[in-house]
Design an enzyme around this catalytic site. Structure first.
Site, PDB file in Angstrom:
ATOM      1  N   LYS A   1       0.844  -1.190   0.000  1.00 41.60           N
ATOM      2  CA  LYS A   1       0.000   0.000   0.000  1.00 41.60           C
ATOM      3  C   LYS A   1       0.888   1.252   0.000  1.00 41.60           C
ATOM      4  O   LYS A   1       1.955   1.255   0.618  1.00 41.60           O
ATOM      5  CB  LYS A   1      -0.853  -0.061   1.273  1.00 41.60           C
ATOM      6  CG  LYS A   1      -1.947   0.982   1.373  1.00 41.60           C
ATOM      7  CD  LYS A   1      -2.801   0.689   2.618  1.00 41.60           C
ATOM      8  CE  LYS A   1      -4.054   1.530   2.648  1.00 41.60           C
ATOM      9  NZ  LYS A   1      -4.979   1.117   3.716  1.00 41.60           N
TER      10      LYS A   1
ATOM     11  N   ILE B   1      -8.586  -0.079   9.157  1.00 37.58           N
ATOM     12  CA  ILE B   1      -9.137   0.472  10.401  1.00 37.58           C
ATOM     13  C   ILE B   1     -10.669   0.388  10.391  1.00 37.58           C
ATOM     14  O   ILE B   1     -11.316   0.572  11.404  1.00 37.58           O
ATOM     15  CB  ILE B   1      -8.654   1.924  10.651  1.00 37.58           C
ATOM     16  CG1 ILE B   1      -8.835   2.332  12.121  1.00 37.58           C
ATOM     17  CG2 ILE B   1      -9.380   2.900   9.722  1.00 37.58           C
ATOM     18  CD1 ILE B   1      -8.172   3.622  12.511  1.00 37.58           C
ATOM     19  N   ALA B   2     -11.240   0.076   9.225  1.00 36.97           N
ATOM     20  CA  ALA B   2     -12.697  -0.049   9.123  1.00 36.97           C
ATOM     21  C   ALA B   2     -13.100  -1.095   8.088  1.00 36.97           C
ATOM     22  O   ALA B   2     -14.284  -1.311   7.850  1.00 36.97           O
ATOM     23  CB  ALA B   2     -13.318   1.303   8.751  1.00 36.97           C
ATOM     24  N   GLY B   3     -12.072  -1.711   7.479  1.00 42.79           N
ATOM     25  CA  GLY B   3     -12.352  -2.694   6.441  1.00 42.79           C
ATOM     26  C   GLY B   3     -11.362  -2.633   5.287  1.00 42.79           C
ATOM     27  O   GLY B   3     -11.505  -3.357   4.302  1.00 42.79           O
ATOM     28  N   SER B   4     -10.351  -1.813   5.395  1.00 42.10           N
ATOM     29  CA  SER B   4      -9.482  -1.491   4.261  1.00 42.10           C
ATOM     30  C   SER B   4      -8.632  -2.637   3.746  1.00 42.10           C
ATOM     31  O   SER B   4      -8.106  -2.564   2.637  1.00 42.10           O
ATOM     32  CB  SER B   4      -8.573  -0.307   4.621  1.00 42.10           C
ATOM     33  OG  SER B   4      -9.315   0.878   4.694  1.00 42.10           O
TER      34      SER B   4
ATOM     35  N   MET C   1      -7.854   8.020   2.780  1.00 40.01           N
ATOM     36  CA  MET C   1      -7.932   6.603   3.181  1.00 40.01           C
ATOM     37  C   MET C   1      -9.227   6.253   3.896  1.00 40.01           C
ATOM     38  O   MET C   1      -9.338   5.168   4.462  1.00 40.01           O
ATOM     39  CB  MET C   1      -6.768   6.193   4.084  1.00 40.01           C
ATOM     40  CG  MET C   1      -5.491   5.943   3.310  1.00 40.01           C
ATOM     41  SD  MET C   1      -4.315   5.039   4.349  1.00 40.01           S
ATOM     42  CE  MET C   1      -2.816   5.862   3.904  1.00 40.01           C
TER      43      MET C   1
ATOM     44  N   SER D   1      -9.569   0.817   1.677  1.00 38.04           N
ATOM     45  CA  SER D   1      -8.605   1.744   1.149  1.00 38.04           C
ATOM     46  C   SER D   1      -7.418   1.066   0.472  1.00 38.04           C
ATOM     47  O   SER D   1      -6.665   1.734  -0.213  1.00 38.04           O
ATOM     48  CB  SER D   1      -8.108   2.676   2.253  1.00 38.04           C
ATOM     49  OG  SER D   1      -7.344   1.957   3.188  1.00 38.04           O
TER      50      SER D   1
END
Lengths: 510, 510
Positions: free
Chosen positions: A142, A239-242, A192, A218
């Site tokens: 990334k 951090i939320a699904g990235s 992001m 992201s």
């Protein structure tokens, strides 16, 4: 970063950055105009066959990129059956093709990678042993990871003025020591914090299954690159699904570990450091096989990552044996505010049925859990704690506009919301209550894992993904979560909460 | 808690609570008036000999309380060599004596304990096996733990109106399952944030070595009780030194583990839940031998504590082998703002010399670390985040005054300081920088442990202990820290930071 550019400047800046990246693709690896003429975000085609049909890859290069997973590559290189140089060249070429098809890369390091691969081959020949467990393996990253000498803009136009990174991210150092070869960094969304990997520096990553669909985010560049077999192993953050969203959208495997297992230090953050949020970002792999996900996790944790990173837990790797008895699964079938589309409902049903038929049991949890929507709102509040709104400053610094998907990735009820210290205490108590509900469901029902959708749909058209209420749950709870696109939507093993020591554990349902 | 009592009421309330506790000491266990006439906080005497000289304990009771550590008691009970009833009776009597000498207990549960001990003995006879690893062992607990049916006032007069606890703390449940016998809870400071165990409900705990000296805090009742051998094992908590300060003041052993290892849930907190502070309170043992500290830690962690507590790390116990090579110690000799008194300087010097003579090496860190004073101020800011100032509300609710030591346990520079969200981000960054300094010192110098003072002095007169700048450091860094009074002032092993999996590890220097 020097003076703030004028609004008219940002496009020029971004174009010059894109041009510099594009120049790093050798002319002989460029796709023909006839192929490229069909490539656009409004072209409803699959490009999955193009790497094979375009004629740029030799038979050996097709074999190396398609018929091996990372584990097999590493094994074959260690035995001297194949050379890192040939493997790296194959993936550089295939990544170059992927880049022209779906715009998945940010930084291109083909020359450095080929030199490094040569170094690996020479080392093996000279020393009679590998550099480490990832000897000679090309790994894609990334964009937010720092590699010394390479720029890290993370898609903010204002960051184009930043000098190249002066040092490696802690994980990059660790993987280098294990023999990794870095050859590309990959695309992400502006800030992001949306699920569309689109920004004003590098533009939008497209989904190789169908270009009109989102590649997710992201870590969307990784997902698209991997699906085109332009990488054997990708390193993502979540951090939320990235990690998992691109995995679900493109159709590759991924694993989100618990926090503080993989060293996170030395990256370029999209926002402000020092957040008191209990939801910590994590690093995890996207890849082609379950054993590849384990290869990454085990290699990183067996490398004593706590020696190079002061925030990493000093907990050794351990393998949790799969119980011999039938397993017990919780089942969450979705939230009424984001009901499942037929393909996802079908996949979830198939998975549940297959588990039952194999003798395992399922416990329906839909009525026993707090609203997933409200839980996601709580998570979003934790993401919005910074009173300085640092990402806004980073965007405004160049005059670039917000990308389209930003407005779909926020809760309208949180418009104008500002955190107070008093509310933060209450938010933490609220999070603890949610944690306890899931903990008690696990313990009282003796669950081994919970099965649930990773998203309401399969990959959706660009800029329509919206809020990732199904994936952010595992971040709020800090549980590990593998994601299998096309097989089982999303499953998290019975790792009691904040459990840092769980191995992928996905063999339990693999 | 009903209507707020009038100011004139608080003394009556507190006196009636004390009287109810005092009544639970059987008449035949009461010390003679001639002994009691010398007992006061201004009497410069040691009372260490009184349990032996007072004539209330039989020879067997003296043997059971003095010649066994907890490990030996558990072993002998498991073999049926001694009965839990006899052991429990001996410790109840000795705790009753200690209570009359140094005022170390809050809640007395002798009747319940003797019934429970009988149950343990019967179980062993009937089943031919123990209830668990702590079968029949009397364990004393800091007042803040909940035991079903027993009150938990934690020394706030306003909490006297609270009903008895409706359920056990998570750790209490766990220890019960392992066969523990609870017989007393012990004294603490008002608000738990000073090092003098003094409050308006139960009064002040005295130091049995010399009654004019502080017993330390916040787990001071434990320290004094243990020193008088009125307990084989005590359970304490620590956020700035509260396990270790009483250990240093009274002369017993203790161990502060890293956060989230021992289940913390279900206790009565002295302040508000939900703090975003990165400094978490921890539970640890005070005891008579290193192996007893390990007995507690290993028993708790081998009991799968993550099953009963959603905030506990699911990381199994593991024993770290002591390296065969000479060890490397960092040495911190103190902070100029709190220079060492001669006895502590001497103890530190002796320890360092002994290590050198044994072939180990030491690296002086004094000039390489951030100011310990400034580091403590940062920690204190994290303790002061609550805008509601909940402890103040708890005190004001009854009209009770603040105890004297409170004013010595605050930084004048923080008077009136209120946290903002913006500053909290900066504080977290500041903490990370400090963490990195120590981490890098450990790694670059290949340290196995750091040796430093636990306090500038030995036990000091009441209400003069002041700020615990030496102990709060290990809380801010989240490292484990055993404390040896009289042997080595304070030492923390080379546990990379936030390491939850380190065993006591103190054998390395034991």
């Amino acid at each position: 970063m020097g003076s703030i550019p004028q609004i008219s400047d940002w496009k020029v800046l971004a174009a010059s950055k894109r041009e510099a990246v594009a120049k790093k693709i050798p002319k002989q690896w460029r796709l023909s105009p006839s192929v490229l003429s069909n490539i656009s975000s409004t072209s409803p085609i699959s490009v999955l066959d193009i790497p094979r049909s375009c004629g740029l890859l030799s038979t050996q290069e097709l074999t190396l990129t398609e018929d091996y997973d990372a584990t097999a590559l590493v094994e074959a290189m260690a035995k001297g059956e194949i050379k890192s140089y040939d493997v790296t060249l194959a993936f550089c070429k295939r990544a170059a093709i992927a880049q022209q098809l779906v715009n998945c890369c940010t930084e291109i390091m083909f020359d450095e990678a080929l030199a490094r691969a040569k170094e690996c081959d020479d080392y093996l020949e000279r020393e009679g042993k590998t550099m480490g467990r990832l000897h000679g393996l090309p790994i894609s990253l990334k964009d937010s990871f720092n590699i010394k000498g390479v720029q890290t803009t993370i898609g903010y136009v204002s960051f184009i003025a930043h000098p190249p990174a002066a040092s490696n991210s802690n994980l990059v150092d660790l993987l280098f020591k294990q023999g990794a070869v870095f050859y590309v960094k990959t695309n992400i969304p502006q800030s992001m914090m949306t699920a569309d990997s689109d920004n004003n520096v590098f533009g939008r990553t497209l989904n190789p299954n169908k270009l009109t669909l989102t590649a997710g985010g992201s870590t969307g560049g990784e997902g698209a690159l991997l699906k085109l077999r332009g990488s054997p192993l990708g390193i993502a953050t979540d951090i939320a699904g990235s990690i998992r969203i691109p995995s679900l959208c493109n159709g590759v495997l991924s694993f989100k570990p618990t926090a503080s297992r993989i060293p996170f230090g030395g990256k370029v953050p999209p926002g402000r450091l020092g957040s008191p949020s209990p939801i910590l970002p994590v690093i995890g792999p996207e890849g082609h096989s379950v054993r590849d996900l384990e290869l990454f996790m085990k290699t990183a944790i067996d490398s004593d990552p706590w020696e190079c990173d002061e925030h990493t837990l000093a907990v050794p790797w351990r393998r949790v044996e799969v119980p011999k008895r039938p397993l017990r699964f919780g089942l969450i079938r979705g939230d009424p505010k984001r009901p499942l589309h037929p393909p996802v409902e079908r996949a979830l049903h198939s998975a549940a049925t297959a588990l039952k038929e194999a003798g395992h049991s399922l416990v329906l949890l839909d009525e026993k859990i707090p609203s997933l929507w409200d839980t996601a709102i709580l998570a979003w509040k934790f993401f919005l704690l910074d009173p300085k709104k640092t990402p806004v400053q980073y965007v405004n610094a160049s005059g670039e506009p917000w990308v389209s998907s930003i407005k779909t990735a926020s809760f309208s009820s949180l418009a104008g919301w500002e955190a107070t210290m008093d509310e933060l205490f209450d938010m933490n108590v609220e999070r603890s209550k949610i944690l306890k509900v899931y903990h008690d469901l696990y313990v009282e029902n003796q669950l081994d894992a919970i099965l649930m959708p990773g998203y309401q749909a399969t990959a959706v058209p660009h800029d329509t993904y919206g809020l990732p209420i199904y994936t952010v749950l595992q971040n709020l709870l800090n549980v590990s979560a593998p994601s299998y696109s096309g097989k089982i939507p999303l499953i998290w093993p019975s790792v009691p909460f904040r459990n840092p020591a769980v191995p992928p554990g996905i063999e339990a349902v693999g």
